[in-house]
Write an enzyme that holds these catalytic residues in place. Structure first.
Site, mmCIF file in Angstrom:
data_model
loop_
_atom_site.group_PDB
_atom_site.id
_atom_site.type_symbol
_atom_site.label_atom_id
_atom_site.label_comp_id
_atom_site.label_asym_id
_atom_site.label_seq_id
_atom_site.Cartn_x
_atom_site.Cartn_y
_atom_site.Cartn_z
ATOM 1 N N TYR A 62 5.791 -1.051 9.963
ATOM 2 C CA TYR A 62 7.038 -0.683 9.304
ATOM 3 C C TYR A 62 7.636 0.507 10.047
ATOM 4 C CZ TYR A 62 6.054 -3.065 4.761
ATOM 5 O OH TYR A 62 5.846 -3.966 3.747
ATOM 6 N N GLU A 108 3.555 1.629 -0.328
ATOM 7 C CA GLU A 108 2.896 2.767 -0.983
ATOM 8 C C GLU A 108 3.337 4.072 -0.334
ATOM 9 O OE1 GLU A 108 2.021 -0.549 -2.003
ATOM 10 O OE2 GLU A 108 0.665 -0.302 -0.295
ATOM 11 N N ASN A 166 12.368 -6.027 2.679
ATOM 12 C CA ASN A 166 10.952 -6.226 2.376
ATOM 13 C C ASN A 166 10.786 -6.762 0.963
ATOM 14 O OD1 ASN A 166 8.147 -5.574 3.533
ATOM 15 N ND2 ASN A 166 8.028 -4.870 1.412
ATOM 16 N N GLU A 167 10.227 -7.946 0.883
ATOM 17 C CA GLU A 167 10.012 -8.594 -0.414
ATOM 18 C C GLU A 167 11.264 -8.439 -1.283
ATOM 19 O OE1 GLU A 167 6.348 -7.122 -2.133
ATOM 20 O OE2 GLU A 167 5.189 -8.630 -1.088
ATOM 21 N N GLU A 243 1.825 -10.730 5.467
ATOM 22 C CA GLU A 243 0.969 -9.673 4.916
ATOM 23 C C GLU A 243 -0.224 -10.358 4.285
ATOM 24 O OE1 GLU A 243 2.524 -6.690 2.275
ATOM 25 O OE2 GLU A 243 4.354 -6.488 3.473
ATOM 26 N N TYR A 310 -7.449 1.589 2.594
ATOM 27 C CA TYR A 310 -7.088 0.223 2.217
ATOM 28 C C TYR A 310 -8.264 -0.741 2.282
ATOM 29 C CZ TYR A 310 -3.220 -2.926 1.095
ATOM 30 O OH TYR A 310 -2.344 -3.766 0.453
HETATM 31 C C1 GLA Z 1 3.664 -5.760 -0.652
HETATM 32 C C2 GLA Z 1 4.565 -4.887 0.172
HETATM 33 C C3 GLA Z 1 3.788 -3.903 1.025
HETATM 34 C C4 GLA Z 1 2.698 -3.244 0.225
HETATM 35 C C5 GLA Z 1 1.800 -4.299 -0.362
HETATM 36 C C6 GLA Z 1 0.671 -3.743 -1.202
HETATM 37 O O1 GLA Z 1 3.211 -6.792 0.060
HETATM 38 O O2 GLA Z 1 5.391 -5.651 1.010
HETATM 39 O O3 GLA Z 1 4.671 -2.940 1.534
HETATM 40 O O4 GLA Z 1 3.271 -2.471 -0.784
HETATM 41 O O5 GLA Z 1 2.549 -5.101 -1.230
HETATM 42 O O6 GLA Z 1 -0.123 -2.889 -0.467
#
Ligand code: GLA
Length: 602
Positions: A62, A108, A166-167, A243, A310
């Site tokens: 990122y 996060e 992102n998402e 991811e 993580y």
């Molecule tokens: C999602 C988000 C990431 C991160 C993960 C959890 O996939 O895209 O940025 O927050 O969740 O770690």
């Protein structure tokens, strides 16, 4: 400019009918995430190298907008923010790169990467096609995209994919926003394929992308089922889990998350057996140094801890784990993996340091700012004062017989003092808003922003004390508010430590007790370059620095009880400063051989 001599040769990366195509040939992306802003820059090459040795061919990162632009107009690319150098090191390792510039990144990370200053104008509408927001995004991309564009594969650089937002399907459905981001990327010279990522639900995949963007999924298990959902929304083209969640993050006060190496490797194997591409989230997690951690809030505020280990294949300190070895075995089934294994590190040196000098926060105030210069009638948030991280001191006068103090909301944690004596703590995660007071005149609240929410609708909310402030039901006005520049104070090497070594709790060479809030300071010798783990057991809550480098927050709520000290911040002779918010029975600080990220849930 990218160093073109060592990295991939100029080429072409495209989305084919069934595969990614590298120079026209099918190519499976085997990527892993390393966030350059969470790893000391002197460790970048090591972490990238170890990714290749595990069998990966691509590094994903990122870009954290707020780290580069803590104030509007600036764009810091020095040291830990030198993205160009990070991408060049990926190329030098012979690997490819995926860049995810957001603007929102979640991760996060404080505010999901969105700068705090973006939210000070209530007219700004974030994460949608709103002109004020898009103007700020355009400024960001103007500064960022030249770095990325010049390092794309068609110019001889490593970058093969760039992600849009992102998402986004988990947040909104403004297609014109996604379209505007595509246009900004293309106008900024991005020629590689553009992707989106969403959790594989029909709604999120439908809302989070555009027909011309390549959709990918985020998940850590049940690959066949998740990829089938993704396929319904994307009839052709390569499938990718962009991811693959191989671990998880921790919140203060909860357990340390781990996943079994065998199970995670089996899930990875299942995914790769489908022919899909992957990006491991994370390959190595790194650290939320300083005040950079984010938080979650689904009814209860949960700040993320300092370590972003993580439970990834490569640990926070760059150590090969059982998961690394298991993943390497899986990857070897699908791509060539070299026989070379990174050497296990020696245990870190163990020793103790006496923090012989201290200064209370009250005595340090003249060097933390000038309270008298910012008197305000009404309660301002920290944001209103241009302070987007860390601590602020709020001060007001109490009328005789004042009994109960209340706020609209406390964001996120306030230590309450009357005439310098500790009265109690108001904590957002307890929904505390009210506290009884003893008799006294001077009311102080030391307020900590514990990290901004990085997911969902609460991104961007103001920090500090949120009004109305009331005393026994009547408005309390006449506030003075001081944003505390604790990093600046530590870096400046205050002489106050020497001038008041025994104030507010005597500090002796054998580590006597110390009453906070106070800074304690000590010196120690070390071997430069050799990592350490600072034990924070017994120090309660606070912040720690070595040679001015902000290691991050600590808290005896756990789970973590050590802070990672990257070897490159160490010199032959070092200065350790600990901001101890409440108190410690002993000002001896110890360094441990191994990290302790806390108890797990099994
Ligand atoms: C999602 C988000 C990431 C991160 C993960 C959890 O996939 O895209 O940025 O927050 O969740 O770690």
């Amino acid at each position: 400019m990218a160093d073109l001599s060592t990295g991939p040769t100029p080429g072409d990366f495209a989305i084919g009918d069934t595969d990614f195509l590298l120079n026209g040939e099918p190519f499976r992306v085997l990527a892993g995430a390393i966030h350059y802003f969470r790893v000391h820059p002197d460790h970048w090459a090591d972490r990238i190298h170890k990714a290749r040795l595990m069998g990966l061919n691509t590094i994903e990162t990122y870009v954290a907008w707020n780290a580069h632009s803590p104030t509007r107009g600036g764009f810091d690319t020095t040291g830990q923010l030198d993205l160009a150098r990070f991408l060049d090191l990926i190329a030098a390792e012979g690997m490819y790169a995926i860049v995810r510039p957001g603007p929102f990144i979640c991760a996060e990370w404080d505010n999901g990467g969105l700068p705090g200053w973006l939210f000070t104008d209530p007219a700004v509408g974030v994460r949608r096609n709103e002109p004020l927001y898009m103007a700020a995004v355009a400024e960001y991309f103007d500064q960022l995209l030249p770095i990325v564009a010049s390092r794309q594969i068609d110019r001889g650089g490593p970058v093969i994919l760039v992600q849009i937002e992102n998402e986004y399907g988990a947040y909104g459905d403004d297609k014109s926003y996604l379209q505007a981001l595509v246009e900004l990327n293309r106008a900024g010279g991005i020629t590689v394929p553009l992707t989106t990522i969403d959790q594989p639900t029909d709604q999120m995949l439908a809302d989070g992308s555009l027909p011309e963007l390549h959709k990918t999924g985020s998940f850590g298990s049940r690959a066949t089922e998740r990829l089938a959902t993704l396929r319904r929304h994307q009839p052709t083209g390569p499938l990718m889990c962009a991811e693959f969640w191989n671990g998880w993050f921790d919140h203060w006060g909860a357990h340390h998350h781990t996943t079994s190496a065998e199970e995670s490797a089996r899930e990875l194997d299942d995914l790769l057996a489908t022919g899909a591409s992957v990006s491991l989230y994370m390959f190595t997690g790194g650290t939320n140094f300083g005040f950079t951690n984010g938080a979650n809030d689904k009814g209860v505020f949960q700040p993320t801890v300092t370590s972003y280990d993580y439970d990834a294949p490569l640990s926070e300190s760059g150590e090969v784990t059982a998961k690394y070895l298991a993943f390497r075995d899986v990857l070897a089934k699908y791509a060539p993996v070299t026989g070379e294994l990174p050497a296990p590190p020696a245990p870190a040196p163990t020793f103790t340091v006496a923090l012989n000098e201290s200064v209370s926060i009250w005595d340090a105030l003249p060097e933390l700012g000038d309270l008298s210069e910012v008197p305000v009638a009404e309660l301002p948030s920290m944001d209103a004062l241009g302070q987007y991280t860390g601590f602020a001191l709020y001060r007001s006068r109490l009328a005789p017989d004042s009994r109960v103090l209340s706020f609209g909301e406390v964001r996120d944690r306030a230590q309450v003092f009357v005439d310098g004596a500790a009265v109690g703590v108001l904590q957002r995660d307890h929904h505390d808003r009210t506290i009884g007071l003893p008799a006294g005149e001077c009311l102080d609240l030391l307020v900590e922003d514990q990290g901004r929410v990085n997911y969902g609708p609460r991104i961007g909310e103001d920090k500090g004390l949120i009004g109305p402030a009331t005393l026994d039901g009547a408005a309390l006005t006449g506030w003075q508010v001081l944003p505390l520049d604790v990093d600046g104070f530590v870096a400046a090497g205050s002489a106050l430590f020497d001038a008041h070594p025994l104030r507010r709790g005597a500090v002796g060479t054998e580590g006597s007790s110390l009453s906070g809030p106070a800074f304690a300071r000590g010196r120690f010798d070390a071997e430069p370059g050799v990592d350490l783990f600072l034990s924070t057991a017994g120090w309660g809550k606070g912040q720690a620095w070595i040679n001015g480098f902000n290691l991050g927050r600590f808290w005896d709520r756990g789970p973590q009880t050590t802070l990672y000290v990257p070897g490159p911040v160490l010199r032959a002779s070092n200065e350790l400063v600990i901001l101890c918010l409440h108190g410690t029975e002993s000002t001896l600080a110890s360094f441990t051989a191994r990290p302790d990220l806390g108890h797990t849930d099994f």
